[in-house]
Design a protein around this motif. Structure first.
Motif, PDB file in Angstrom:
ATOM      1  N   GLY A 491      42.080  43.574  46.046  1.00 21.68           N
ATOM      2  CA  GLY A 491      41.220  43.452  44.876  1.00 21.68           C
ATOM      3  C   GLY A 491      40.431  42.157  44.900  1.00 21.68           C
ATOM      4  O   GLY A 491      40.818  41.175  45.537  1.00 21.68           O
ATOM      5  N   VAL A 492      39.302  42.146  44.190  1.00 22.03           N
ATOM      6  CA  VAL A 492      38.416  40.977  44.155  1.00 22.03           C
ATOM      7  C   VAL A 492      38.405  40.392  42.744  1.00 22.03           C
ATOM      8  O   VAL A 492      38.229  41.129  41.763  1.00 22.03           O
ATOM      9  CB  VAL A 492      36.982  41.365  44.568  1.00 22.03           C
ATOM     10  N   VAL A 493      38.605  39.085  42.642  1.00 26.60           N
ATOM     11  CA  VAL A 493      38.524  38.378  41.361  1.00 26.60           C
ATOM     12  C   VAL A 493      37.324  37.444  41.417  1.00 26.60           C
ATOM     13  O   VAL A 493      37.260  36.543  42.270  1.00 26.60           O
ATOM     14  CB  VAL A 493      39.815  37.582  41.071  1.00 26.60           C
ATOM     15  N   LEU A 494      36.362  37.664  40.525  1.00 30.73           N
ATOM     16  CA  LEU A 494      35.169  36.820  40.440  1.00 30.73           C
ATOM     17  C   LEU A 494      35.498  35.586  39.619  1.00 30.73           C
ATOM     18  O   LEU A 494      35.761  35.681  38.411  1.00 30.73           O
ATOM     19  CB  LEU A 494      34.022  37.592  39.777  1.00 30.73           C
ATOM     20  N   LYS A 495      35.501  34.424  40.244  1.00 31.38           N
ATOM     21  CA  LYS A 495      35.769  33.180  39.519  1.00 31.38           C
ATOM     22  C   LYS A 495      34.452  32.646  38.955  1.00 31.38           C
ATOM     23  O   LYS A 495      33.608  32.165  39.702  1.00 31.38           O
ATOM     24  CB  LYS A 495      36.429  32.159  40.441  1.00 31.38           C
ATOM     25  N   ILE A 496      34.309  32.738  37.643  1.00 27.92           N
ATOM     26  CA  ILE A 496      33.071  32.294  36.996  1.00 27.92           C
ATOM     27  C   ILE A 496      33.252  30.828  36.612  1.00 27.92           C
ATOM     28  O   ILE A 496      33.926  30.494  35.639  1.00 27.92           O
ATOM     29  CB  ILE A 496      32.745  33.166  35.771  1.00 27.92           C
ATOM     30  N   GLU A 497      32.648  29.956  37.404  1.00 29.11           N
ATOM     31  CA  GLU A 497      32.818  28.514  37.194  1.00 29.11           C
ATOM     32  C   GLU A 497      31.518  27.742  37.339  1.00 29.11           C
ATOM     33  O   GLU A 497      31.534  26.505  37.345  1.00 29.11           O
ATOM     34  CB  GLU A 497      33.888  27.968  38.151  1.00 29.11           C
ATOM     35  N   THR A 498      30.379  28.439  37.466  1.00 27.05           N
ATOM     36  CA  THR A 498      29.079  27.776  37.504  1.00 27.05           C
ATOM     37  C   THR A 498      28.160  28.438  36.492  1.00 27.05           C
ATOM     38  O   THR A 498      28.356  29.604  36.108  1.00 27.05           O
ATOM     39  CB  THR A 498      28.429  27.862  38.896  1.00 27.05           C
ATOM     40  N   LEU A 499      27.146  27.709  36.070  1.00 21.39           N
ATOM     41  CA  LEU A 499      26.177  28.249  35.124  1.00 21.39           C
ATOM     42  C   LEU A 499      25.453  29.450  35.719  1.00 21.39           C
ATOM     43  O   LEU A 499      25.229  30.466  35.050  1.00 21.39           O
ATOM     44  CB  LEU A 499      25.171  27.159  34.737  1.00 21.39           C
ATOM     45  N   ARG A 500      25.116  29.363  37.000  1.00 21.83           N
ATOM     46  CA  ARG A 500      24.427  30.474  37.649  1.00 21.83           C
ATOM     47  C   ARG A 500      25.320  31.710  37.731  1.00 21.83           C
ATOM     48  O   ARG A 500      24.863  32.842  37.549  1.00 21.83           O
ATOM     49  CB  ARG A 500      23.970  30.045  39.040  1.00 21.83           C
ATOM     50  N   GLY A 501      26.597  31.511  38.002  1.00 21.64           N
ATOM     51  CA  GLY A 501      27.525  32.631  38.033  1.00 21.64           C
ATOM     52  C   GLY A 501      27.634  33.290  36.670  1.00 21.64           C
ATOM     53  O   GLY A 501      27.697  34.524  36.567  1.00 21.64           O
ATOM     54  N   PHE A 502      27.649  32.498  35.607  1.00 20.51           N
ATOM     55  CA  PHE A 502      27.701  33.043  34.253  1.00 20.51           C
ATOM     56  C   PHE A 502      26.434  33.839  33.943  1.00 20.51           C
ATOM     57  O   PHE A 502      26.495  34.950  33.403  1.00 20.51           O
ATOM     58  CB  PHE A 502      27.878  31.897  33.259  1.00 20.51           C
ATOM     59  N   GLU A 503      25.292  33.296  34.282  1.00 21.17           N
ATOM     60  CA  GLU A 503      24.031  33.974  33.986  1.00 21.17           C
ATOM     61  C   GLU A 503      23.883  35.276  34.777  1.00 21.17           C
ATOM     62  O   GLU A 503      23.237  36.221  34.315  1.00 21.17           O
ATOM     63  CB  GLU A 503      22.856  33.038  34.288  1.00 21.17           C
ATOM     64  N   ASN A 504      24.480  35.349  35.951  1.00 19.41           N
ATOM     65  CA  ASN A 504      24.372  36.540  36.799  1.00 19.41           C
ATOM     66  C   ASN A 504      25.594  37.454  36.678  1.00 19.41           C
ATOM     67  O   ASN A 504      25.776  38.352  37.510  1.00 19.41           O
ATOM     68  CB  ASN A 504      24.206  36.127  38.269  1.00 19.41           C
ATOM     69  N   LEU A 505      26.413  37.240  35.657  1.00 18.51           N
ATOM     70  CA  LEU A 505      27.683  37.956  35.572  1.00 18.51           C
ATOM     71  C   LEU A 505      27.539  39.476  35.642  1.00 18.51           C
ATOM     72  O   LEU A 505      28.288  40.125  36.386  1.00 18.51           O
ATOM     73  CB  LEU A 505      28.419  37.544  34.293  1.00 18.51           C
ATOM     74  N   GLY A 515      34.084  47.860  45.235  1.00 18.93           N
ATOM     75  CA  GLY A 515      35.466  47.917  45.672  1.00 18.93           C
ATOM     76  C   GLY A 515      36.305  48.732  44.701  1.00 18.93           C
ATOM     77  O   GLY A 515      35.873  49.067  43.595  1.00 18.93           O
ATOM     78  N   ALA A 516      37.523  49.023  45.091  1.00 18.90           N
ATOM     79  CA  ALA A 516      38.385  49.869  44.267  1.00 18.90           C
ATOM     80  C   ALA A 516      38.888  49.143  43.029  1.00 18.90           C
ATOM     81  O   ALA A 516      39.150  49.773  42.010  1.00 18.90           O
ATOM     82  CB  ALA A 516      39.566  50.376  45.094  1.00 18.90           C
ATOM     83  N   SER A 517      39.050  47.828  43.098  1.00 22.31           N
ATOM     84  CA  SER A 517      39.555  47.077  41.942  1.00 22.31           C
ATOM     85  C   SER A 517      38.927  45.693  41.920  1.00 22.31           C
ATOM     86  O   SER A 517      38.710  45.070  42.969  1.00 22.31           O
ATOM     87  CB  SER A 517      41.082  46.967  41.981  1.00 22.31           C
ATOM     88  N   ALA A 518      38.638  45.223  40.702  1.00 19.81           N
ATOM     89  CA  ALA A 518      37.988  43.914  40.554  1.00 19.81           C
ATOM     90  C   ALA A 518      38.314  43.348  39.179  1.00 19.81           C
ATOM     91  O   ALA A 518      38.639  44.086  38.241  1.00 19.81           O
ATOM     92  CB  ALA A 518      36.477  44.035  40.734  1.00 19.81           C
ATOM     93  N   GLY A 519      38.241  42.027  39.071  1.00 20.75           N
ATOM     94  CA  GLY A 519      38.482  41.351  37.803  1.00 20.75           C
ATOM     95  C   GLY A 519      37.661  40.088  37.729  1.00 20.75           C
ATOM     96  O   GLY A 519      36.940  39.720  38.665  1.00 20.75           O
ATOM     97  N   VAL A 520      37.760  39.401  36.588  1.00 22.22           N
ATOM     98  CA  VAL A 520      37.000  38.184  36.324  1.00 22.22           C
ATOM     99  C   VAL A 520      37.971  37.085  35.927  1.00 22.22           C
ATOM    100  O   VAL A 520      38.895  37.323  35.137  1.00 22.22           O
ATOM    101  CB  VAL A 520      35.977  38.401  35.187  1.00 22.22           C
ATOM    102  N   MET A 521      37.794  35.906  36.483  1.00 28.42           N
ATOM    103  CA  MET A 521      38.539  34.729  36.049  1.00 28.42           C
ATOM    104  C   MET A 521      37.586  33.777  35.341  1.00 28.42           C
ATOM    105  O   MET A 521      36.559  33.390  35.906  1.00 28.42           O
ATOM    106  CB  MET A 521      39.200  34.011  37.231  1.00 28.42           C
ATOM    107  N   ILE A 522      37.909  33.416  34.105  1.00 31.54           N
ATOM    108  CA  ILE A 522      37.130  32.411  33.378  1.00 31.54           C
ATOM    109  C   ILE A 522      37.698  31.053  33.764  1.00 31.54           C
ATOM    110  O   ILE A 522      38.686  30.588  33.202  1.00 31.54           O
ATOM    111  CB  ILE A 522      37.194  32.621  31.862  1.00 31.54           C
ATOM    112  N   ALA A 523      37.080  30.424  34.764  1.00 36.81           N
ATOM    113  CA  ALA A 523      37.537  29.124  35.276  1.00 36.81           C
ATOM    114  C   ALA A 523      36.940  28.037  34.395  1.00 36.81           C
ATOM    115  O   ALA A 523      35.883  27.482  34.682  1.00 36.81           O
ATOM    116  CB  ALA A 523      37.133  28.950  36.731  1.00 36.81           C
ATOM    117  N   ARG A 524      37.625  27.734  33.297  1.00 38.69           N
ATOM    118  CA  ARG A 524      37.011  26.983  32.210  1.00 38.69           C
ATOM    119  C   ARG A 524      36.762  25.513  32.533  1.00 38.69           C
ATOM    120  O   ARG A 524      35.988  24.869  31.839  1.00 38.69           O
ATOM    121  CB  ARG A 524      37.874  27.120  30.953  1.00 38.69           C
TER     122      ARG A 524
END
Length: 630
Positions: A491-505, A515-524
């Motif tokens: 599985g893939v976990v998208l670590k959102i830790e940049t402004l650009r990553g947030f804007e392109n979420l 992919g078959a499974s994916a999630g999001v990590m809010i890397a605060r």
């Protein structure tokens, strides 16, 4: 671009006033019907516009991708006036429709049609994603990625494994028994053999506990940090314990060792002295010195053993390799003086005040030369970013503790003006994070080390964290690399830790749905620095909404119960923050000496909150404290 939000905060628009007509006035209902049909049409147009992107997602994710596109179309409009009118009519609003957007709009339309005497064909059974099936899809995706959840708790607990987990089976067992559901291995530390050993110990402990515990391996990614600095001065500070009045209550202790003698495990601070001089020492003898500040100091020898001697003192003392240590010889006639060794240099640091200038260089520093406090200079671990930064852009250093603006920019260096620091200044040392929130950086999603680490990920991990993800191509590169490494089930976990990553979420999510499974990590941590701390609450809410619309599980990460994990005592703010984790599918704790206690605290909080809240919805459990028998 699917993004529906502005990257700048705006003043809230006034909400349209309610009509003066009675709530059940037919004209009011007809106006609402017209607005809702327009919203529905916008959602269908959005689905057609992104039909190609939806077609490329995994079959198990297709309805979730459709719902995400519907949600983005819904939230592209200011719905506050519409919400206000629906609430005035006593109808179910759109405020909790993330997991089933189109079905929810259809249900409200159906009620309004009945109120106005118009025919309506119930569309909800035709919708693949409804009020029941939408949350069920999210729960299914969460179980596939993160594993089963503990009884009486709807949210999983993830724990970052320390290096000792590779060799300490008892430690891993204690984490599993305390309630760890997901073990996180940080690939920025240790090496492949350690990660493999950690994963094996987690699997064994989970099997013994008859529980499922998943393994996440977090790629290091292109982390931008300050480079190495020259060593600071070699100084050993010895300080006694003092009471509230400043009186010394406990002596400092210092061990004196002969050369080539290892220090005992868990020993006091050590210095190395001449063996012949050390042989003259006796218990009760005094050692005289003038410390680095030329202060007269004395220490008393309190112990002699096979390792050398132990001395104590009651006054703060700074010892350097230039500090002479003296004692009187036989019959108090002769003074022997030597100079200590084995004093490690302090980590070098640059002290920065508001208004100071700092040079950030693409070229490494000459570590044989001392730092110049008048013209401080630090290197960047990813030198290619220097030429991508422009004058006037902001730079944050050391997790946002130091703020700067670029005043001059060239291909090889940036001249920064410090604009944010505490009144007494801030120390900047090596290996501290650097953030460029205003800059569009062209960096590889996967470093050469990440690609090598993926070979281990494919063999031992259930999921992989993609650090500093910024654009859909980053996700596609990871999926291709996983397939090449025979890890297509990871599985893939998208670590959102940049402004650009947030804007392109949204685009990142659609790419990950291949992919078959994916999630999001809010890397605060990094995300707060990039977006601004004052915007962090808003940003994490938007990520939660968007993830729920995509039926994608969320990991609530960074500094959860950090004080308790480090010191054993949580703060009130940390308890409130941890309780917000019930909005996610998983909450991450970092390592620390009191991590087992932190897991138990978090487990208790999440179990209590499970009866009160799920996502944005209050469950309205009976409040026993105020009931008739309360």
């Amino acid at each position: 671009m699917l993004t529906t939000r502005s990257t700048r905060s705006s003043v809230a628009a006034p909400v349209e006033a309610l009509p003066v007509s009675p709530p059940w006035d037919r004209s009011v209902c007809l106006a609402l019907i017209e607005q809702l049909w327009a919203l529905r049409a916008a959602m269908q147009q959005s689905e057609q516009r992104y039909a190609d992107a939806i077609a490329h997602v995994h079959p198990q994710q297709r309805e979730s991708a459709r719902n995400l596109v519907h949600f983005l179309a819904l939230r592209a409009t200011d719905l506050r006036a519409l919400q206000n009118r629906l609430a005035w009519l006593g109808l179910s609003s759109l405020g909790r429709a993330e997991s089933h957007v189109l079905a929810n709009v259809d249900k409200v339309l159906g009620i309004l049609h009945r109120l106005t005497g118009q025919a309506w064909q119930d569309r909800s059974p035709e919708e693949p994603v409804g009020s029941v099936s939408g949350p069920a899809l999210l729960a299914s995706h969460a179980q596939t990625l993160l594993g089963s959840v503990a009884r009486d708790r709807n949210v999983r607990i993830m724990v970052t494994l320390p290096s000792e987990a590779a060799t300490d089976a008892a430690l891993v067992r204690s984490l599993v028994e305390a309630g760890m559901d997901v073990a996180r291995i940080n690939c920025a530390h240790d090496q492949a053999s350690d990660w493999t050993a950690m994963a094996k110990r987690v699997r064994r402990a989970a099997k013994a506990a008859q529980r499922e515990v998943k393994v996440l391996m977090d790629l290091g990614g292109p982390k931008i940090r300050t480079g190495p600095l020259p060593d600071g001065p070699a100084v050993l500070k010895l300080r006694p314990m003092r009471d509230e009045h400043g009186f010394a209550t406990e002596s400092w202790r210092l061990r004196l060792l002969p050369a080539d003698t290892p220090a005992p495990v868990g020993t006091d601070p050590c210095i190395v002295v001449d063996g012949d001089w050390l042989a003259l020492l006796r218990v009760g003898q005094q050692i005289h010195l003038r410390d680095a500040r030329s202060k007269k100091r004395r220490m008393l020898v309190v112990k002699m053993d096979a390792h050398g001697a132990v001395a104590e003192g009651l006054e703060t003392c700074y010892i350097t390799p230039e500090t002479p240590l003296s004692l009187k010889g036989p019959n108090e006639r002769r003074v022997y003086s030597i100079y200590p060794g084995g004093i490690a240099p302090l980590p070098a640091a640059v002290r920065l005040h508001r208004g100071d200038r700092l040079t950030l260089s693409a070229e490494p520093l000459d570590l044989t030369l001392p730092l110049d406090p008048q013209h401080p200079r630090v290197a960047c671990t990813l030198p290619q970013v220097i030429g991508q930064i422009r004058t006037g852009e902001r730079v944050w250093l050391d997790d946002g503790r130091i703020g700067a603006v670029v005043r001059k920019a060239s291909r090889l260096q940036l001249e920064l003006e410090i604009v944010q620091a505490r009144d007494g200044g801030e120390k900047l040392s090596a290996d501290k994070g650097i953030n460029f929130p205003d800059s569009t950086l062209d960096l590889p999603a996967l470093t050469d080390k990440d690609l090598q680490d993926l070979q281990t990920v494919a063999k031992v991990a259930d999921m992989v964290g993609l650090s500093f993800v910024q654009q859909p191509q980053d996700v596609r590169q990871l999926l291709n690399a996983l397939q090449f490494a025979n890890g297509k089930t990871v599985g893939v976990v998208l670590k959102i830790e940049t402004l650009r990553g947030f804007e392109n979420l949204p685009e990142l999510m659609l790419a990950a749905m291949a992919g078959a499974s994916a999630g999001v990590m809010i890397a605060r941590g990094d995300l707060a620095v990039e977006c601004g701390f004052e915007r962090m609450a808003e940003v994490q809410e938007e990520i939660l909404w968007c993830s729920e619309a995509a039926h994608m599980p969320v990991i609530w990460a960074t500094q959860v119960l950090e004080s308790q994990a480090r010191t054993g005592v949580p703060s009130r703010a940390e308890i409130s923050d941890a309780s917000m984790g019930v909005r996610a599918e998983c909450v991450m704790l970092n390592k620390g000496p009191y991590i087992v206690e932190a897991i138990r605290t978090l487990d208790n909080i999440l179990r209590r909150m499970a009866g009160h809240q799920t996502k944005k919805t209050p469950l309205l459990r009976a409040l026993r404290a105020w009931g008739p028998s309360g």
